[in-house]
Design an enzyme around this catalytic site. Structure first.
Site, PDB file in Angstrom:
ATOM      1  N   CYS A   1      -0.436 -11.744  -0.362  1.00  9.05           N
ATOM      2  CA  CYS A   1      -1.477 -10.728  -0.174  1.00  9.05           C
ATOM      3  C   CYS A   1      -2.793 -11.356   0.253  1.00  9.05           C
ATOM      4  O   CYS A   1      -3.590 -10.747   0.931  1.00  9.05           O
ATOM      5  CB  CYS A   1      -1.670  -9.953  -1.466  1.00  9.05           C
ATOM      6  SG  CYS A   1      -2.091 -11.033  -2.855  1.00  9.05           S
TER       7      CYS A   1
ATOM      8  N   GLU B   1      -2.483  -3.510  -7.321  1.00 10.05           N
ATOM      9  CA  GLU B   1      -2.843  -4.727  -6.568  1.00 10.05           C
ATOM     10  C   GLU B   1      -2.041  -4.673  -5.288  1.00 10.05           C
ATOM     11  O   GLU B   1      -0.834  -4.923  -5.305  1.00 10.05           O
ATOM     12  CB  GLU B   1      -2.460  -5.970  -7.379  1.00 10.05           C
ATOM     13  CG  GLU B   1      -3.383  -6.286  -8.519  1.00 10.05           C
ATOM     14  CD  GLU B   1      -4.748  -6.769  -8.059  1.00 10.05           C
ATOM     15  OE1 GLU B   1      -4.883  -7.229  -6.914  1.00 10.05           O
ATOM     16  OE2 GLU B   1      -5.684  -6.663  -8.859  1.00 10.05           O
TER      17      GLU B   1
ATOM     18  N   GLY C   1       2.161   1.825  -3.343  1.00  8.59           N
ATOM     19  CA  GLY C   1       1.006   2.223  -4.161  1.00  8.59           C
ATOM     20  C   GLY C   1       0.725   3.714  -4.007  1.00  8.59           C
ATOM     21  O   GLY C   1       0.471   4.422  -4.983  1.00  8.59           O
TER      22      GLY C   1
ATOM     23  N   VAL D   1       0.843  -1.201   0.000  1.00  7.72           N
ATOM     24  CA  VAL D   1       0.000   0.000   0.000  1.00  7.72           C
ATOM     25  C   VAL D   1       0.878   1.250   0.000  1.00  7.72           C
ATOM     26  O   VAL D   1       0.618   2.219  -0.730  1.00  7.72           O
ATOM     27  CB  VAL D   1      -0.932  -0.002   1.242  1.00  7.72           C
ATOM     28  CG1 VAL D   1      -1.670   1.317   1.380  1.00  7.72           C
ATOM     29  CG2 VAL D   1      -1.911  -1.154   1.157  1.00  7.72           C
TER      30      VAL D   1
ATOM     31  N   GLU E   1      -0.794  -5.501   8.107  1.00  9.52           N
ATOM     32  CA  GLU E   1      -0.349  -6.642   7.299  1.00  9.52           C
ATOM     33  C   GLU E   1       1.066  -7.020   7.744  1.00  9.52           C
ATOM     34  O   GLU E   1       2.000  -6.239   7.578  1.00  9.52           O
ATOM     35  CB  GLU E   1      -0.337  -6.271   5.806  1.00  9.52           C
ATOM     36  CG  GLU E   1      -0.016  -7.466   4.926  1.00  9.52           C
ATOM     37  CD  GLU E   1       0.154  -7.111   3.444  1.00  9.52           C
ATOM     38  OE1 GLU E   1       0.742  -6.056   3.139  1.00  9.52           O
ATOM     39  OE2 GLU E   1      -0.300  -7.901   2.598  1.00  9.52           O
TER      40      GLU E   1
END
Ligand code: NAD
Length: 496
Positions: A298, A262, A247, A244, A399
């Site tokens: 993921c 993704e 991203g 993330v 995560e």
């Protein structure tokens, strides 16, 4: 047997020779980085350097863009069936080399050898899948007032950037270029800095199967090399798989471009009391991906919401199954689970385990370095299972991307659903129940892009769109949506 095992060493040696000493593939040629700088690739099972590869930067990206631009006119004008022939030839070549590519991933990423051989084949199969879909890239006709004809045609973007993470190196390197190529684009692939070897050796197959410049492989770090690709004005489409955080960085630097992201997940597995406990325990363990990537996936179901009525029996069954997993050196065929990717990541996973203990979760197994003399140099985290995890704890929220399962229990469905959805992530969810109405009602209610009822994260189906809600990303893969996402629609109007 260690890295000196004949097969592993031979593969490394052959790959190094074939790539002319680990060079990049630009315009169909093996090239060094313009700066001459190299970076080290490590073997996480032994904490030792295995190879030096080019550290590409903006100059190398510029060369790759030029090569991609030069190849684009002929490639995009080729009939889609002819492009598909190249892709199918490539798929067969990857399958033919899958044991060697799998071994390189074992050496470079720490993932177990045999699952990585399968990973190479999975990547190859996406070329077959998207080649078969090629003729479905259709436009439409639109009614217009007063006669004439209005129609649309999907057209490729040109040179696209494909940035991939470390956790399934060859599967992603081989497979994620497929839809962009079938759609008529040329590609610059940027593998993860931790796992460049299988992608570089795949360059040999790229050279054999595609016209020069159609696929270019540039290695380098994230910000300098990946960042230059994202920022390049003439690269109009970036497809990214990764964290993330990256991203977000990509969204900031991309400018006006088509983007697909993704990203990460913190995926719930919801268990009702009416299930077969042994079957759901098997799904929970398989869905954590301990045996494919040490939980570095993921889609791992790292948050398990089990009904309190069956929690103790479920835990017993999970512990019995995890006890059977063989943690070992990744190059061995008997190994099911290897080390995590880097020393830094090992420390990060361990700091999450410490946070779990400090915040009051109950450690049921693991939490330390994996046992075994042969594993002490590498970054082996033992399979770790926490019970009594509460919503809001760090290990439930973030995560971890490692072999750590968090078990929460529930009694009230409404509160459980609120906790399930109270997450920034929204990639996958898995619901286990024998009541189909309950399953379907919950599938509608969970905030996730990909939902299983009585399945698990290891089961993904071609044609079924994969992608996340919320911070887990933008766009869908493995489906016609992905193929079309590598095209831009042109409207054409003809007056009679
Ligand atoms: P990462 O974001 O650190 O790196 C991914 C890639 O991005 C690498 O190639 C890296 O070099 C590059 N990169 C880093 N910074 C960049 C920048 N500023 N500009 C351009 N490129 C940059 O991710 P990782 O640690 O390699 O992978 C783990 C993450 O990937 C996890 O969060 C995981 O959930 C996610 N992931 C998602 C999926 C999915 O399909 N949703 C699949 C696999 C992994």
């Amino acid at each position: 047997m260690s890295l000196n095992d004949a097969f592993g060493l031979q593969v490394l040696k052959t790959a190094e020779e074939e790539t002319r000493g680990w060079k990049m593939m630009i315009g169909g040629k093996w090239v060094e980085s313009r700066s001459g700088k190299r970076m080290t690739s490590m073997n996480p099972a032994y904490d030792e350097a295995v190879a030096e590869v080019p550290a590409g930067n903006a100059e190398d990206i510029q060369l790759a863009v030029e090569a991609g631009k030069a190849a684009f006119p002929a490639w995009s004008k080729m009939h889609v069936d002819d492009r598909a022939k190249h892709c199918r030839q490539f798929a067969n070549a990857v399958r033919g080399m899958s044991r060697e590519l799998g071994m390189l991933d074992a050496i470079d990423s720490g993932n177990a050898f045999l699952p990585m051989v399968d990973d190479a084949k999975k990547g190859a199969s996406l070329h077959d899948f998207f080649s078969g879909l090629g003729m479905e890239m259709k436009g439409e006709t639109i009614p217009t007032p007063g006669g004439g004809l209005d129609y649309t045609r999907p057209q490729p973007f040109g040179v696209i950037g494909r940035i991939i993470p470390f956790n399934h190196a060859i599967s992603f390197a081989a497979g994620k270029i497929a839809p962009a190529l079938v759609a008529g684009n040329t590609v610059i692939l940027k593998p993860a800095e931790q796992t460049p070897l299988s992608a570089l050796w795949m360059g040999k197959l790229v050279q054999e199967c595609f016209p020069p410049g159609v696929v270019n492989i540039v290695t380098g770090d994230g910000p300098t090399c990946g960042g230059a690709l994202v920022a390049h004005k003439e690269v109009r489409r970036i497809a990214f798989t990764g964290s993330v955080e990256t991203g977000r960085a990509i969204m900031r630097t991309a400018g006006i471009k088509s983007l697909s992201l993704e990203l990460g997940g913190k995926n719930p597995l919801i268990i009702y009391p009416d299930v077969d406990i042994d079957k759901v325990a098997a799904a929970a363990v398989a869905g954590m991906n301990f045996t494919v990537s040490q939980g570095q996936s993921c889609g791992s179901n790292s948050r398990v919401f089990v009904h309190s009525k069956i929690k103790e029996k479920f835990i017993e069954a999970v512990l019995a199954r995890t006890a059977k997993i063989n943690i070992g050196l990744p190059e061995l065929e008997s190994t099911q689970m290897g080390p995590v990717i880097t020393r830094r990541h090992y420390d990060r996973v361990m700091s999450y385990i410490d946070a779990g203990k400090m915040e009051g979760a109950r450690l049921l197994r693991g939490g330390t370095h994996a046992p075994g003399k042969a594993l002490q140099k590498g970054y082996f985290v033992d399979i770790t299972v926490f019970d009594n995890v509460k919503h809001g704890m760090t290990i439930e929220r973030e995560e971890i991307f490692g072999p750590v399962m968090s078990i929460l229990s529930w009694d009230d469905e409404a509160i459980m659903l609120e906790e399930v959805n109270d997450s920034d992530y929204g990639l996958c969810a898995n619901i286990w129940t024998n009541d189909i109405s309950t399953g379907m009602r919950m599938a509608d209610a969970v905030e996730a892009g990909y939902v299983w009822i009585n399945g698990h994260g290891g089961k993904r189906f071609k044609g079924a769109p994969f992608g996340g809600f919320k911070d887990s990303g933008i766009g869908r893969e493995h489906s016609i949506d992905e193929l079309m996402s590598y095209t831009q629609m042109k409207n054409i109007n003809i007056a009679y």
